[in-house]
Design a protein around this motif. Structure first.
Motif, PDB file in Angstrom:
ATOM      1  N   THR A 104     -46.447 -51.428 -16.082  1.00 26.41           N
ATOM      2  CA  THR A 104     -47.050 -52.685 -15.249  1.00 26.41           C
ATOM      3  C   THR A 104     -48.346 -52.074 -14.877  1.00 26.41           C
ATOM      4  O   THR A 104     -48.239 -50.960 -14.230  1.00 26.41           O
ATOM      5  CB  THR A 104     -46.233 -53.327 -14.260  1.00 26.41           C
ATOM      6  OG1 THR A 104     -45.837 -52.349 -13.614  1.00 26.41           O
ATOM      7  CG2 THR A 104     -45.140 -53.973 -15.027  1.00 26.41           C
ATOM      8  N   THR A 105     -49.568 -52.929 -14.828  1.00 25.95           N
ATOM      9  CA  THR A 105     -50.619 -52.537 -14.396  1.00 25.95           C
ATOM     10  C   THR A 105     -51.252 -53.305 -13.341  1.00 25.95           C
ATOM     11  O   THR A 105     -52.382 -53.347 -12.752  1.00 25.95           O
ATOM     12  CB  THR A 105     -51.768 -52.209 -15.555  1.00 25.95           C
ATOM     13  OG1 THR A 105     -52.232 -53.474 -16.071  1.00 25.95           O
ATOM     14  CG2 THR A 105     -51.316 -51.258 -16.822  1.00 25.95           C
ATOM     15  N   GLY A 106     -50.561 -54.520 -13.208  1.00 28.52           N
ATOM     16  CA  GLY A 106     -51.101 -55.672 -12.218  1.00 28.52           C
ATOM     17  C   GLY A 106     -51.774 -56.508 -13.350  1.00 28.52           C
ATOM     18  O   GLY A 106     -51.975 -57.696 -12.891  1.00 28.52           O
ATOM     19  N   ASN A 125     -47.553 -48.513 -13.048  1.00 29.25           N
ATOM     20  CA  ASN A 125     -46.292 -48.283 -12.634  1.00 29.25           C
ATOM     21  C   ASN A 125     -45.541 -48.305 -13.662  1.00 29.25           C
ATOM     22  O   ASN A 125     -45.568 -48.858 -14.698  1.00 29.25           O
ATOM     23  CB  ASN A 125     -45.977 -49.244 -11.588  1.00 29.25           C
ATOM     24  CG  ASN A 125     -46.478 -49.281 -10.252  1.00 29.25           C
ATOM     25  OD1 ASN A 125     -47.436 -48.338 -10.101  1.00 29.25           O
ATOM     26  ND2 ASN A 125     -46.118 -50.438  -9.500  1.00 29.25           N
ATOM     27  N   PRO A 150     -47.178 -45.525  -7.618  1.00 32.04           N
ATOM     28  CA  PRO A 150     -47.906 -45.229  -8.858  1.00 32.04           C
ATOM     29  C   PRO A 150     -48.073 -44.092  -9.719  1.00 32.04           C
ATOM     30  O   PRO A 150     -48.115 -43.182  -9.084  1.00 32.04           O
ATOM     31  CB  PRO A 150     -49.346 -46.016  -8.789  1.00 32.04           C
ATOM     32  CG  PRO A 150     -49.603 -45.842  -7.250  1.00 32.04           C
ATOM     33  CD  PRO A 150     -48.187 -45.590  -6.645  1.00 32.04           C
TER      34      PRO A 150
HETATM   35  C1  LIG Z   1     -46.770 -50.243  -8.104  1.00 33.71           C
HETATM   36  O1  LIG Z   1     -45.908 -49.457  -7.525  1.00 33.71           O
HETATM   37  C2  LIG Z   1     -46.486 -49.652  -5.978  1.00 33.71           C
HETATM   38  C3  LIG Z   1     -45.299 -48.539  -5.167  1.00 33.71           C
HETATM   39  O2  LIG Z   1     -44.084 -49.003  -5.645  1.00 33.71           O
HETATM   40  C4  LIG Z   1     -46.406 -50.870  -5.485  1.00 33.71           C
HETATM   41  O3  LIG Z   1     -46.860 -50.718  -4.145  1.00 33.71           O
HETATM   42  C5  LIG Z   1     -47.318 -51.794  -6.285  1.00 33.71           C
HETATM   43  O4  LIG Z   1     -47.390 -53.092  -5.850  1.00 33.71           O
HETATM   44  C6  LIG Z   1     -47.033 -51.779  -7.590  1.00 33.71           C
HETATM   45  N1  LIG Z   1     -48.071 -52.278  -8.375  1.00 33.71           N
HETATM   46  C7  LIG Z   1     -47.769 -53.009  -9.594  1.00 33.71           C
HETATM   47  C8  LIG Z   1     -48.899 -53.737 -10.177  1.00 33.71           C
HETATM   48  O5  LIG Z   1     -46.728 -53.427  -9.937  1.00 33.71           O
END
Ligand SMILES: *[C@@H]1O[C@H](CO)[C@@H](O)[C@H](O)[C@H]1NC(C)=O
Ligand SMILES: *[C@@H]1O[C@H](CO)[C@@H](O)[C@H](O)[C@H]1NC(C)=O
Length: 242
Positions: free
Chosen positions: A151-153, A140, A127
């Motif tokens: 993307t933030t989740g 991300n 991230p």
């Molecule tokens: C963001 O990237 C990290 C490392 O690649 C990953 O572990 C994580 O799940 C990602 N989170 C989202 C919300 O995409």
């Protein structure tokens, strides 16, 4: 006749008067300098469609912090700027449900403490660190061709276009507000209290810098003094004329 006496005194009064008006005229220039080469809010004012963001930058004072940071750091800054439309598409009451501290966090989550050109997004590692710092929310960057997404989740936002870029500052328009996971992670839409607090108590959440500058107060005092000068001078002038 009064004339011989009057003239030197009125000259004195005139001198005071001039002194007052010139210091009056100078006072505004002493307020904290808007002389920075890059002013972030004016970039958004010029671009249009960012009134909500501008309001937040001002009310949280993050805008001022960014201008200072730009002047003092070599790293530069990257800003993801949600449009007024993006804010309007939030569930109603979303912003109002946030505390001042959380508004600061939300804005800082849109800012990266280094300059990233469009092509550098291709190689950035996730991230990505934001100005919100130690928050538990990932940001991300994903790319496919020239399309850059964030993307933030909670949301997946597309980077629409570049609003501004120089060698230190990059500002990109995004079509959604980037909602951090730790503020908006609870799937239940009830926008009451974000209960998802970081589980470890060591999180130093209250780390806002209260760098409110005292210059306005000083200016005010200065102005007050001038008012007294002015009043005395005018009174003297009136007395002499009578
Ligand atoms: C963001 O990237 C990290 C490392 O690649 C990953 O572990 C994580 O799940 C990602 N989170 C989202 C919300 O995409
Ligand atoms: C970027 O987001 C848009 C929607 O906002 C989606 O249609 C597109 O597939 C996404 N692209 C990538 C690379 O994630």
């Amino acid at each position: 006749m009064l004339k011989p006496l009057l003239s030197p005194l009125s000259l004195l009064v005139l001198f005071f008067f001039l002194h007052c008006t010139t210091t009056f005229a100078q006072s505004p220039a002493q307020s904290p300098a808007p002389s920075a080469p890059t002013n972030i809010t004016s970039i958004f004012e010029k671009a249009g469609q960012f009134t909500t963001l501008i309001r937040l930058l001002k009310s949280t004072q993050v805008g001022d912090q960014l201008n200072t940071q730009l002047k003092n750091s070599n790293q530069g800054l990257t800003i993801f700027a949600p449009t007024d439309n993006a804010f309007a598409n939030l569930k109603s009451g979303t912003l109002n449900s946030l505390s001042d501290q959380q508004k600061v966090q939300l804005i800082q989550f849109h800012i990266l403490p280094s300059f990233l050109s469009m092509s550098q997004f291709q190689t950035v590692s996730n991230p990505v660190r934001t100005q919100a710092g130690d928050s538990q929310s990932p940001l991300n960057v994903t790319t496919s061709g020239n399309q850059v997404n964030i993307t933030t989740g909670v949301v997946n936002a597309a980077v629409a276009n570049t609003i501004y870029t120089d060698t230190k500052l990059a500002v990109y328009q995004v079509d959604q507000v980037l909602l951090p996971l730790d503020l908006f992670g609870t799937p239940a839409p009830a926008p009451s209290k974000p209960r998802k607090k970081a589980s470890d108590a060591s999180s130093s959440s209250d780390d806002g810098d209260n760098s409110a500058d005292s210059s306005p107060a000083i200016c005010l005092n200065h102005g007050g003094l001038n008012v007294i000068f002015f009043t005395v001078s005018v009174t003297a002038a009136l007395l002499l004329c009578l």
